[in-house]
Design a protein around this motif. Structure first.
Motif, PDB file in Angstrom:
ATOM      1  N   TYR A 256      37.809  48.133  52.178  1.00 12.83           N
ATOM      2  CA  TYR A 256      38.769  47.571  51.224  1.00 12.83           C
ATOM      3  C   TYR A 256      38.455  46.101  50.961  1.00 12.83           C
ATOM      4  N   VAL A 257      38.014  45.372  51.974  1.00 16.56           N
ATOM      5  CA  VAL A 257      37.615  43.983  51.760  1.00 16.56           C
ATOM      6  C   VAL A 257      36.488  43.909  50.744  1.00 16.56           C
ATOM      7  N   ASP A 258      35.489  44.768  50.892  1.00 23.01           N
ATOM      8  CA  ASP A 258      34.367  44.754  49.954  1.00 23.01           C
ATOM      9  C   ASP A 258      34.829  45.072  48.535  1.00 23.01           C
ATOM     10  N   TYR A 259      35.748  46.020  48.415  1.00 17.74           N
ATOM     11  CA  TYR A 259      36.325  46.330  47.099  1.00 17.74           C
ATOM     12  C   TYR A 259      37.049  45.118  46.528  1.00 17.74           C
ATOM     13  N   ALA A 260      37.910  44.500  47.321  1.00 19.54           N
ATOM     14  CA  ALA A 260      38.697  43.365  46.838  1.00 19.54           C
ATOM     15  C   ALA A 260      37.804  42.181  46.483  1.00 19.54           C
ATOM     16  N   LEU A 261      36.733  41.991  47.239  1.00 21.66           N
ATOM     17  CA  LEU A 261      35.810  40.903  46.915  1.00 21.66           C
ATOM     18  C   LEU A 261      35.141  41.106  45.561  1.00 21.66           C
ATOM     19  N   ASP A 262      34.981  42.358  45.163  1.00 15.88           N
ATOM     20  CA  ASP A 262      34.317  42.648  43.896  1.00 15.88           C
ATOM     21  C   ASP A 262      35.272  42.711  42.710  1.00 15.88           C
ATOM     22  N   VAL A 263      36.574  42.703  42.977  1.00 13.60           N
ATOM     23  CA  VAL A 263      37.545  42.662  41.876  1.00 13.60           C
ATOM     24  C   VAL A 263      37.558  41.236  41.308  1.00 13.60           C
ATOM     25  N   PRO A 264      37.360  41.069  39.990  1.00 13.32           N
ATOM     26  CA  PRO A 264      37.340  39.717  39.419  1.00 13.32           C
ATOM     27  C   PRO A 264      38.642  38.970  39.679  1.00 13.32           C
ATOM     28  N   MET A 265      38.513  37.684  39.923  1.00  7.19           N
ATOM     29  CA  MET A 265      39.671  36.835  40.160  1.00  7.19           C
ATOM     30  C   MET A 265      40.377  36.509  38.844  1.00  7.19           C
ATOM     31  N   TYR A 266      41.627  36.075  38.950  1.00  6.76           N
ATOM     32  CA  TYR A 266      42.368  35.498  37.828  1.00  6.76           C
ATOM     33  C   TYR A 266      42.426  33.973  37.937  1.00  6.76           C
ATOM     34  N   PHE A 267      42.822  33.485  39.117  1.00  8.33           N
ATOM     35  CA  PHE A 267      43.121  32.064  39.254  1.00  8.33           C
ATOM     36  C   PHE A 267      42.871  31.599  40.677  1.00  8.33           C
ATOM     37  N   VAL A 268      42.761  30.293  40.815  1.00  9.91           N
ATOM     38  CA  VAL A 268      42.841  29.617  42.106  1.00  9.91           C
ATOM     39  C   VAL A 268      43.944  28.580  41.976  1.00  9.91           C
ATOM     40  N   LYS A 269      44.896  28.616  42.900  1.00 13.45           N
ATOM     41  CA  LYS A 269      46.020  27.692  42.835  1.00 13.45           C
ATOM     42  C   LYS A 269      45.805  26.543  43.814  1.00 13.45           C
ATOM     43  N   ARG A 270      45.884  25.335  43.291  1.00 14.04           N
ATOM     44  CA  ARG A 270      45.814  24.148  44.115  1.00 14.04           C
ATOM     45  C   ARG A 270      47.017  23.273  43.787  1.00 14.04           C
TER      46      ARG A 270
END
Length: 456
Positions: A256-270
């Motif tokens: 599941y980690v490998d799957y989630a790593l390959d799902v494109p991101m939306y944002f990074v919040k800072r």
């Protein structure tokens, strides 16, 4: 998702991401039930949607709820966008089109979950009625166009709104015009997670059929019993779907980690700012090589927030989220956790449910999922209807709840909350079927009566 996470701890390796999931495991005696449900606010005077601003808007509603409950406000750019109960763990949040969501506290029994729901609806009515507002529990807004639907002031939704049309045809409908109820459930180990994930993925289309409640779009029938579920078929297939690989040998937290790593991101919040990195890879953030934020390192909050932007039919976080059901009336909201708790929190029922579905192929599971939005309980898998499978699943859930033996003050166990679903299979008709019958009968081809007959 009630609120963004803020844990600034740096993550430097894939192994730490796997360990993050593993830390969600807990002993069976500590299992809890968390129920989330959305509803559409509307103005009772003219059945119009409710904008954020204004004396009778969403902001006023949230501020009234804050005064009533004493919960902590969740703020963004000086605006209240939700509330958080620091003692009980529940939260109120906004979906993109103003859908008003209660993310329930983690509770021990379905009786407690149902009590929480009734208390919440009473509180909401106390604040909403003087504002002239009502609430509707359907899987899709039955009347408003996308253009008429308001937009809530949340940075993550701005990014999603820009990105969604690039990756599917229905993403904006999903964001702004659908509403769901889901239940979040625990696992005791990696093996237990995999067992529950597989059973719940296979049976998620059955839950969709049982809870089908979105037959109208823009004032007329849309051809589906669950238009909400149909919308998900072309929202963003990089981050949605039935996860066929979850049934492969070797499935576990690492996969599941490998799957989630390959799902494109939306944002990074800072801080309070959402950096638009839509389409970027979390692997790059983990390595400190994200082109949009060179040198920025991944944190626990980044990982946790990223996982909330992944939308499979069952989602893994530090618990499992059942995501297949349309929102509905009060009894249906109590019925959803009853269905899944009965199946997944009793080992005998869980094992029997696996026997029910273990021979289904990935193609058969996908075909059932694709057919259910239109055909509902008439959809078929092999030589059986969804109705046939639903009967079997409900019998197993009923047995599981009986063995749990969690009783209320009147001596009733949790099986009482399955009653609406037992009526569905007895009548061989979903709530969507009942709504369509009213539309073509006493409602005279109009959807407006749904705002009075099916409001909370």
């Amino acid at each position: 998702m009630a609120r963004d996470q803020i844990d600034p701890t740096f993550i430097t390796s894939r192994d730490e991401l796997v360990a993050w999931f593993e830390a969600g495991s807990k002993p069976a005696e500590s299992f809890r039930i968390g129920t989330e449900h959305e509803k559409f606010p509307f103005r009772r005077a003219d059945l119009s949607p409710v904008p954020y601003e204004g004396t009778d808007g969403i902001r006023a509603l949230l501020e009234g709820m804050q005064l009533l409950l004493g919960w902590e406000p969740i703020m963004e750019d000086g605006r209240i966008i939700g509330l958080f109960d620091v003692t009980g763990g529940g939260a109120i949040s906004l979906e993109p089109g103003g859908q008003f969501e209660l993310s329930g506290a983690p509770l021990e029994t379905i009786h407690q979950t149902c009590s929480e729901l009734h208390a919440h609806l009473a509180q909401v009515r106390q604040v909403a009625e003087p504002l002239g507002l009502g609430f509707l529990g359907l899987g899709m807004s039955p009347k408003w166009t996308l253009a008429e639907t308001p937009v809530m002031p949340k940075g993550r939704y701005d990014i999603m709104t820009r990105y969604m049309p690039k990756v599917g045809s229905r993403g904006l409908d999903m964001m702004y015009r659908t509403s769901t109820v889901q239940v979040n459930l625990d696992f005791s180990s990696e093996a237990d997670m995999v067992h529950k994930l597989r059973v719940s993925l296979a049976l998620q289309p059955i839950a969709t059929a049982l809870f089908a409640n979105s037959p109208f779009t823009e004032g007329k029938p849309n051809g589906f019993v669950s238009a909400r579920s149909e919308i998900w078929r072309d929202t963003d297939n990089d981050r949605a779907g039935m996860l066929p690989w979850a049934f492969d040998a070797g499935m576990g937290f690492e996969r599941y980690v490998d799957y989630a790593l390959d799902v494109p991101m939306y944002f990074v919040k800072r801080g309070d700012h959402y950096h638009d990195v839509a389409g970027a890879s979390f692997r790059d953030l983990l390595a400190g090589t994200l082109p949009q934020l060179p040198g920025e390192r991944a944190t626990v909050a980044d990982w946790s927030n990223h996982l909330t932007t992944i939308f499979p039919e069952v989602r893994l976080k530090r618990y499992l989220e059942m995501r297949g059901a349309d929102s509905g009336p009060t009894g249906r909201i109590c019925a959803l956790p009853s269905f899944w708790v009965g199946l997944l929190y009793d080992q005998q029922s869980l094992d029997a449910a696996w026997e029910l579905v273990k021979d289904w192929t990935a193609e058969e599971r996908q075909s059932l999922r694709d057919d259910v939005p239109r055909e509902g309980l008439k959809a078929r898998i092999r030589n059986r209807s969804a109705l046939d499978v639903a009967r079997d699943a409900l019998a197993l859930a009923d047995d599981g709840l009986a063995r749990r033996a969690k009783v209320n003050l009147f001596g009733d166990d949790e099986r009482i909350h399955l009653a609406p679903l037992l009526r569905v299979v007895e009548d061989e008709a979903t709530l969507a079927d009942a709504l369509l019958a009213k539309f073509h009968g006493p409602w005279g081809g109009r959807v407006d009566p749904v705002f009075s007959e099916f409001a909370y």
